[in-house]
Motif scaffolding. Structure first.
Motif, PDB file in Angstrom:
ATOM      1  N   ALA A   1       0.833  -1.206   0.000  1.00  0.00           N
ATOM      2  CA  ALA A   1       0.000   0.000   0.000  1.00  0.00           C
ATOM      3  C   ALA A   1       0.869   1.258   0.000  1.00  0.00           C
ATOM      4  O   ALA A   1       0.576   2.223  -0.713  1.00  0.00           O
ATOM      5  N   GLN A   2       1.936   1.252   0.775  1.00  0.00           N
ATOM      6  CA  GLN A   2       2.843   2.402   0.802  1.00  0.00           C
ATOM      7  C   GLN A   2       3.532   2.576  -0.551  1.00  0.00           C
ATOM      8  O   GLN A   2       3.681   3.699  -1.046  1.00  0.00           O
ATOM      9  N   ALA A   3       3.933   1.480  -1.162  1.00  0.00           N
ATOM     10  CA  ALA A   3       4.586   1.543  -2.474  1.00  0.00           C
ATOM     11  C   ALA A   3       3.620   2.072  -3.528  1.00  0.00           C
ATOM     12  O   ALA A   3       3.989   2.903  -4.369  1.00  0.00           O
ATOM     13  N   ARG A   4       2.364   1.613  -3.471  1.00  0.00           N
ATOM     14  CA  ARG A   4       1.351   2.108  -4.422  1.00  0.00           C
ATOM     15  C   ARG A   4       1.122   3.611  -4.260  1.00  0.00           C
ATOM     16  O   ARG A   4       0.963   4.334  -5.233  1.00  0.00           O
ATOM     17  N   ALA A   5       1.086   4.064  -3.016  1.00  0.00           N
ATOM     18  CA  ALA A   5       0.889   5.493  -2.755  1.00  0.00           C
ATOM     19  C   ALA A   5       2.039   6.305  -3.350  1.00  0.00           C
ATOM     20  O   ALA A   5       1.821   7.362  -3.945  1.00  0.00           O
ATOM     21  N   LEU A   6       3.255   5.808  -3.208  1.00  0.00           N
ATOM     22  CA  LEU A   6       4.408   6.498  -3.797  1.00  0.00           C
ATOM     23  C   LEU A   6       4.317   6.496  -5.316  1.00  0.00           C
ATOM     24  O   LEU A   6       4.570   7.511  -5.969  1.00  0.00           O
ATOM     25  N   LEU A   7       3.947   5.372  -5.897  1.00  0.00           N
ATOM     26  CA  LEU A   7       3.813   5.286  -7.352  1.00  0.00           C
ATOM     27  C   LEU A   7       2.689   6.178  -7.860  1.00  0.00           C
ATOM     28  O   LEU A   7       2.834   6.833  -8.898  1.00  0.00           O
TER      29      LEU A   7
END
Length: 101
Positions: free
Chosen positions: A10-16
């Protein structure tokens, strides 16, 4: 301490998503520039036609110039020097950004 894979995803998706948003904004802005350049080219062609028409209708270049309506080509010859000076002093060139698109 255990790492939660779903939370990490979820954190990686938010960054992307943030990165995708910024590049989408860049593409939209570049397309607007392209559209405006095309509109400017159309307007300049129309200006040239209108100027030629005015001279064919009996207006001399001197008369048009006195009215503040000199040939668009003559007006454009003076503008690039001012534009270059402005671009050289722009904040983007001071930051070291290249002019490449």
């Amino acid at each position: 301490m255990a790492i939660d894979i779903e939370q990490t995803k979820a954190q990686a998706r938010a960054l992307l998503d943030s990165r995708i948003e910024s590049v989408t904004n860049l593409v939209t802005t570049r397309q607007r520039i392209t559209d405006l350049r095309e509109q400017l080219a159309d307007a300049e062609r129309n200006d040239k036609r209108a100027y030629v028409r005015a001279t064919k209708d009996g207006w001399s270049p001197d008369e048009l110039k006195k009215l503040g309506l000199e040939s668009g080509a003559a007006a454009r010859r003076r503008k690039p020097a001012t534009t270059r000076t402005t671009n050289e002093a722009s904040p983007s060139s001071e930051r070291g950004a290249s002019g490449a698109e």
